[in-house]
Scaffold this motif. Structure first.
Motif, PDB file in Angstrom:
ATOM      1  N   ASP A   1      -6.435  -6.064   4.572  1.00 40.55           N
ATOM      2  CA  ASP A   1      -7.106  -6.327   3.360  1.00 40.55           C
ATOM      3  C   ASP A   1      -6.622  -5.762   2.235  1.00 40.55           C
ATOM      4  O   ASP A   1      -6.536  -6.330   1.066  1.00 40.55           O
ATOM      5  CB  ASP A   1      -8.677  -5.955   3.607  1.00 40.55           C
ATOM      6  N   LEU A   2      -6.102  -4.414   2.082  1.00 42.11           N
ATOM      7  CA  LEU A   2      -5.431  -3.791   1.034  1.00 42.11           C
ATOM      8  C   LEU A   2      -4.356  -4.639   0.656  1.00 42.11           C
ATOM      9  O   LEU A   2      -4.136  -4.901  -0.507  1.00 42.11           O
ATOM     10  CB  LEU A   2      -5.294  -2.304   1.390  1.00 42.11           C
ATOM     11  N   LEU A   3      -3.626  -4.873   1.400  1.00 35.73           N
ATOM     12  CA  LEU A   3      -2.229  -5.742   1.131  1.00 35.73           C
ATOM     13  C   LEU A   3      -2.551  -6.785   0.799  1.00 35.73           C
ATOM     14  O   LEU A   3      -2.030  -7.372  -0.378  1.00 35.73           O
ATOM     15  CB  LEU A   3      -1.326  -5.748   2.547  1.00 35.73           C
ATOM     16  N   ALA A   4      -3.460  -7.570   1.195  1.00 35.50           N
ATOM     17  CA  ALA A   4      -3.967  -9.025   0.608  1.00 35.50           C
ATOM     18  C   ALA A   4      -4.430  -8.982  -0.831  1.00 35.50           C
ATOM     19  O   ALA A   4      -4.163  -9.582  -1.637  1.00 35.50           O
ATOM     20  CB  ALA A   4      -5.096  -9.640   1.518  1.00 35.50           C
ATOM     21  N   GLY A   5      -5.266  -7.897  -0.961  1.00 38.80           N
ATOM     22  CA  GLY A   5      -5.954  -7.659  -2.532  1.00 38.80           C
ATOM     23  C   GLY A   5      -4.665  -7.455  -3.497  1.00 38.80           C
ATOM     24  O   GLY A   5      -4.663  -7.802  -4.586  1.00 38.80           O
ATOM     25  N   LEU A   6      -3.585  -6.783  -2.910  1.00 38.62           N
ATOM     26  CA  LEU A   6      -2.362  -6.571  -3.768  1.00 38.62           C
ATOM     27  C   LEU A   6      -1.316  -7.684  -3.845  1.00 38.62           C
ATOM     28  O   LEU A   6      -0.513  -7.664  -4.252  1.00 38.62           O
ATOM     29  CB  LEU A   6      -1.632  -5.360  -3.387  1.00 38.62           C
ATOM     30  N   GLN A   7      -1.639  -8.812  -2.932  1.00 36.45           N
ATOM     31  CA  GLN A   7      -0.984  -9.996  -2.858  1.00 36.45           C
ATOM     32  C   GLN A   7       0.426  -9.594  -2.131  1.00 36.45           C
ATOM     33  O   GLN A   7       1.473  -9.891  -2.576  1.00 36.45           O
ATOM     34  CB  GLN A   7      -0.623 -10.562  -4.100  1.00 36.45           C
ATOM     35  N   LEU A   8       0.428  -8.673  -1.268  1.00 37.81           N
ATOM     36  CA  LEU A   8       1.667  -8.142  -0.716  1.00 37.81           C
ATOM     37  C   LEU A   8       1.699  -8.464   1.058  1.00 37.81           C
ATOM     38  O   LEU A   8       0.770  -8.523   1.545  1.00 37.81           O
ATOM     39  CB  LEU A   8       1.693  -6.675  -0.612  1.00 37.81           C
ATOM     40  N   THR A   9       2.910  -8.986   1.458  1.00 42.70           N
ATOM     41  CA  THR A   9       2.848  -9.136   2.923  1.00 42.70           C
ATOM     42  C   THR A   9       3.760  -8.204   3.655  1.00 42.70           C
ATOM     43  O   THR A   9       4.289  -7.321   2.908  1.00 42.70           O
ATOM     44  CB  THR A   9       3.414 -10.614   3.188  1.00 42.70           C
ATOM     45  N   THR A  10       3.653  -8.120   4.684  1.00 39.46           N
ATOM     46  CA  THR A  10       4.473  -7.014   5.547  1.00 39.46           C
ATOM     47  C   THR A  10       5.996  -7.427   5.498  1.00 39.46           C
ATOM     48  O   THR A  10       6.702  -6.651   5.359  1.00 39.46           O
ATOM     49  CB  THR A  10       3.886  -6.959   6.949  1.00 39.46           C
ATOM     50  N   ALA A  11       6.189  -8.550   5.255  1.00 36.80           N
ATOM     51  CA  ALA A  11       7.668  -9.187   5.043  1.00 36.80           C
ATOM     52  C   ALA A  11       8.154  -8.917   3.720  1.00 36.80           C
ATOM     53  O   ALA A  11       9.400  -8.144   3.624  1.00 36.80           O
ATOM     54  CB  ALA A  11       7.667 -10.807   5.127  1.00 36.80           C
ATOM     55  N   ASP A  12       7.310  -8.663   2.751  1.00 36.55           N
ATOM     56  CA  ASP A  12       7.683  -8.125   1.205  1.00 36.55           C
ATOM     57  C   ASP A  12       8.019  -6.880   1.293  1.00 36.55           C
ATOM     58  O   ASP A  12       9.077  -6.236   0.926  1.00 36.55           O
ATOM     59  CB  ASP A  12       6.475  -8.443   0.362  1.00 36.55           C
ATOM     60  N   ILE A  13       7.081  -6.112   2.030  1.00 37.18           N
ATOM     61  CA  ILE A  13       7.354  -4.494   2.256  1.00 37.18           C
ATOM     62  C   ILE A  13       8.732  -4.232   2.996  1.00 37.18           C
ATOM     63  O   ILE A  13       9.218  -3.305   2.511  1.00 37.18           O
ATOM     64  CB  ILE A  13       5.972  -3.961   2.806  1.00 37.18           C
ATOM     65  N   ASP A  14       8.758  -5.028   4.078  1.00 36.27           N
ATOM     66  CA  ASP A  14       9.858  -4.616   4.972  1.00 36.27           C
ATOM     67  C   ASP A  14      11.212  -4.878   4.299  1.00 36.27           C
ATOM     68  O   ASP A  14      12.303  -4.151   4.314  1.00 36.27           O
ATOM     69  CB  ASP A  14       9.778  -5.606   6.132  1.00 36.27           C
ATOM     70  N   ALA A  15      11.376  -5.949   3.254  1.00 34.51           N
ATOM     71  CA  ALA A  15      12.624  -6.356   2.550  1.00 34.51           C
ATOM     72  C   ALA A  15      12.713  -5.182   1.350  1.00 34.51           C
ATOM     73  O   ALA A  15      13.617  -4.901   1.313  1.00 34.51           O
ATOM     74  CB  ALA A  15      12.312  -7.741   1.935  1.00 34.51           C
ATOM     75  N   GLU A  16      11.569  -4.515   0.783  1.00 34.99           N
ATOM     76  CA  GLU A  16      11.777  -3.809  -0.320  1.00 34.99           C
ATOM     77  C   GLU A  16      11.990  -2.486   0.410  1.00 34.99           C
ATOM     78  O   GLU A  16      13.042  -1.800   0.083  1.00 34.99           O
ATOM     79  CB  GLU A  16      10.602  -3.590  -0.834  1.00 34.99           C
ATOM     80  N   LEU A  17      11.632  -2.126   1.678  1.00 32.10           N
ATOM     81  CA  LEU A  17      11.868  -1.089   2.295  1.00 32.10           C
ATOM     82  C   LEU A  17      13.487  -1.020   2.763  1.00 32.10           C
ATOM     83  O   LEU A  17      14.152   0.124   2.432  1.00 32.10           O
ATOM     84  CB  LEU A  17      11.062  -0.658   3.444  1.00 32.10           C
ATOM     85  N   LEU A  18      13.865  -2.009   2.985  1.00 31.73           N
ATOM     86  CA  LEU A  18      15.416  -2.015   3.539  1.00 31.73           C
ATOM     87  C   LEU A  18      16.181  -1.860   2.361  1.00 31.73           C
ATOM     88  O   LEU A  18      17.333  -0.908   2.507  1.00 31.73           O
ATOM     89  CB  LEU A  18      15.665  -3.439   4.137  1.00 31.73           C
TER      90      LEU A  18
END
Length: 92
Positions: free
Chosen positions: A56-73
């Motif tokens: 729910d925190l990610l959704a509120g920030l309009q982030l997906t785990t895919a977005d996060i994984d791509a940036e982390l890479l």
């Protein structure tokens, strides 16, 4: 922070970046730092606890785990350069 007349956004981050449900007008800044802390910890950067990212925190920030994984890479690929920059800043 308020005694130093810091902007409300900075106050929100410093006070709330460890709390998933931080009541503040600028909560999204604190939540972004919380996400960054937890994600960077996955690759050994920082001292945040290893905890899941609440959907729910990610959704509120309009982030997906895919977005996060791509940036982390991207961050991990640039890690050596980032560490060099940090070392130079500490030496100055």
């Amino acid at each position: 922070m308020q005694a130093w007349h810091m902007p409300d956004e900075i106050v929100a981050v410093t006070e709330g970046h460890h709390q998933e449900n931080f009541p503040h007008d600028h909560v999204q800044y604190a939540q972004l730092v919380l996400v960054a802390d937890r994600v960077l910890r996955r690759i050994g950067i920082g001292d945040a606890g290893i905890q899941a990212l609440p959907p729910d925190l990610l959704a509120g920030l309009q982030l997906t785990t895919a977005d996060i994984d791509a940036e982390l890479l991207r961050i991990n690929e640039s890690r050596r350069e980032l560490e060099d920059i940090a070392s130079r800043m500490l030496a100055a």
